[in-house]
Design a protein around this motif. Structure first.
Motif, mmCIF file in Angstrom:
data_model
loop_
_atom_site.group_PDB
_atom_site.id
_atom_site.type_symbol
_atom_site.label_atom_id
_atom_site.label_comp_id
_atom_site.label_asym_id
_atom_site.label_seq_id
_atom_site.Cartn_x
_atom_site.Cartn_y
_atom_site.Cartn_z
ATOM 1 N N ALA A 190 0.832 -1.203 0.000
ATOM 2 C CA ALA A 190 0.000 0.000 0.000
ATOM 3 C C ALA A 190 0.866 1.252 0.000
ATOM 4 O O ALA A 190 2.002 1.241 0.460
ATOM 5 C CB ALA A 190 -0.902 -0.003 1.222
ATOM 6 N N LEU A 191 0.290 2.342 -0.506
ATOM 7 C CA LEU A 191 0.968 3.632 -0.532
ATOM 8 C C LEU A 191 0.705 4.395 0.765
ATOM 9 O O LEU A 191 -0.156 4.040 1.560
ATOM 10 C CB LEU A 191 0.499 4.447 -1.742
ATOM 11 C CG LEU A 191 0.791 3.821 -3.115
ATOM 12 C CD1 LEU A 191 0.226 4.692 -4.232
ATOM 13 C CD2 LEU A 191 2.283 3.592 -3.302
ATOM 14 N N VAL A 209 -14.203 -2.034 6.469
ATOM 15 C CA VAL A 209 -13.747 -0.827 5.783
ATOM 16 C C VAL A 209 -12.639 -1.205 4.813
ATOM 17 O O VAL A 209 -11.702 -1.912 5.181
ATOM 18 C CB VAL A 209 -13.204 0.218 6.785
ATOM 19 C CG1 VAL A 209 -12.690 1.456 6.057
ATOM 20 C CG2 VAL A 209 -14.255 0.582 7.822
ATOM 21 N N GLU A 210 -12.748 -0.718 3.588
ATOM 22 C CA GLU A 210 -11.678 -0.856 2.604
ATOM 23 C C GLU A 210 -11.225 0.545 2.209
ATOM 24 O O GLU A 210 -12.052 1.399 1.884
ATOM 25 C CB GLU A 210 -12.157 -1.616 1.365
ATOM 26 C CG GLU A 210 -12.543 -3.062 1.608
ATOM 27 C CD GLU A 210 -11.388 -4.000 1.912
ATOM 28 O OE1 GLU A 210 -10.208 -3.553 1.905
ATOM 29 O OE2 GLU A 210 -11.652 -5.186 2.153
ATOM 30 N N VAL A 211 -9.921 0.775 2.279
ATOM 31 C CA VAL A 211 -9.328 2.023 1.803
ATOM 32 C C VAL A 211 -8.958 1.773 0.345
ATOM 33 O O VAL A 211 -8.229 0.829 0.043
ATOM 34 C CB VAL A 211 -8.097 2.420 2.650
ATOM 35 C CG1 VAL A 211 -7.490 3.712 2.128
ATOM 36 C CG2 VAL A 211 -8.492 2.556 4.127
ATOM 37 N N THR A 252 -8.581 7.685 -1.370
ATOM 38 C CA THR A 252 -7.244 8.200 -1.061
ATOM 39 C C THR A 252 -6.847 9.381 -1.945
ATOM 40 O O THR A 252 -5.783 9.956 -1.756
ATOM 41 C CB THR A 252 -6.168 7.097 -1.227
ATOM 42 O OG1 THR A 252 -6.242 6.585 -2.555
ATOM 43 C CG2 THR A 252 -6.345 5.985 -0.219
ATOM 44 N N LYS A 253 -7.685 9.726 -2.907
ATOM 45 C CA LYS A 253 -7.354 10.819 -3.834
ATOM 46 C C LYS A 253 -8.007 12.136 -3.442
ATOM 47 O O LYS A 253 -7.588 13.199 -3.888
ATOM 48 C CB LYS A 253 -7.788 10.445 -5.247
ATOM 49 C CG LYS A 253 -7.028 9.248 -5.787
ATOM 50 C CD LYS A 253 -7.548 8.852 -7.138
ATOM 51 C CE LYS A 253 -6.848 7.577 -7.587
ATOM 52 N NZ LYS A 253 -7.456 7.023 -8.782
ATOM 53 N N VAL A 270 -1.294 12.998 2.420
ATOM 54 C CA VAL A 270 -0.918 13.758 1.227
ATOM 55 C C VAL A 270 -1.618 13.047 0.068
ATOM 56 O O VAL A 270 -1.352 11.878 -0.208
ATOM 57 C CB VAL A 270 0.619 13.757 1.029
ATOM 58 C CG1 VAL A 270 0.986 14.472 -0.256
ATOM 59 C CG2 VAL A 270 1.298 14.373 2.238
ATOM 60 N N PHE A 271 -2.526 13.754 -0.591
ATOM 61 C CA PHE A 271 -3.312 13.119 -1.649
ATOM 62 C C PHE A 271 -2.466 12.814 -2.873
ATOM 63 O O PHE A 271 -1.564 13.569 -3.228
ATOM 64 C CB PHE A 271 -4.515 13.989 -2.022
ATOM 65 C CG PHE A 271 -5.526 14.058 -0.911
ATOM 66 C CD1 PHE A 271 -6.358 12.984 -0.666
ATOM 67 C CD2 PHE A 271 -5.619 15.173 -0.111
ATOM 68 C CE1 PHE A 271 -7.280 13.032 0.360
ATOM 69 C CE2 PHE A 271 -6.539 15.228 0.923
ATOM 70 C CZ PHE A 271 -7.367 14.139 1.167
#
Length: 189
Positions: free
Chosen positions: A39-40, A107-109, A140-141, A187-188
């Motif tokens: 994951a980022l 929950v899923e990110v 996440t964006k 940070v997007f």
């Protein structure tokens, strides 16, 4: 999830044995395992923020919050997934230390590689879990939280929260928090 499975069919018991000894996590679908991608930063930060907030919220309630490394088992479909966050309040889940069968909240990110699967087939699979009251997708964006809640008629109803909302609510665990807290230090992409 990476699209191509490793080739040999495995029983659920064989899968659990392999997962216990393997440093790489795999999801399990109908006897085949699929390696999980890393994951980022934004993904990990959001999941960590929500885990911390939820852990403090459910402390002493009998509910348990799990992050990333705990499997959700959907026995009737022969599946094991690794949700980013999972909350269970069912005492039967204390009987299975490697996976949970009765989650109340999942929950899923979202990430580029998993978004379609998380919104599609994985959500359809999760709906089989009678204990599941709420399925949440976190972007996440940009600031966006999508809460799918099972209503009294067993239909899934969507409520979205965006940057225009100051707070979001997870009804399944009677939890409300600010969007700022959820997205703290993100940070997007």
């Amino acid at each position: 999830m990476i699209a191509s499975p490793q080739q040999n069919y495995l029983t659920p018991e064989e899968y659990l044995q392999i997962e216990e000894q393997n440093p790489v996590k795999h999801e399990y679908i109908d006897g085949y395992i699929y390696a999980m991608a890393g994951a980022l930063d934004a993904h990990v930060t959001i999941a960590g923020n929500l885990f911390t907030l939820l852990r403090n919220h459910v402390r002493g309630s009998g509910c348990r919050v799990y992050i990333a490394d705990m499997k959700a088992r959907i026995e009737s479909l022969n599946r094991f997934y690794y949700p980013d966050i999972m909350v269970t309040c069912d005492q039967r889940d204390q009987e299975t230390p490697a996976y949970k069968r009765f989650p109340r909240l999942i929950v899923e990110v979202l990430s580029n590689s998993t978004e379609a699967f998380d919104r599609g087939d994985k959500f359809v699979d999760y709906q089989v879990l009678e204990s599941l009251q709420e399925y949440v997708l976190i972007n996440t964006k940009r600031q966006r939280v999508e809460c799918f809640r099972r209503n009294d008629q067993k239909l899934w109803v969507l409520q979205s929260y965006t940057s225009e909302h100051k707070a979001f609510r997870l009804s399944s665990v009677d939890f409300e928090e600010t969007m700022a807290a959820l997205y703290e230090d993100v940070v997007f992409e």
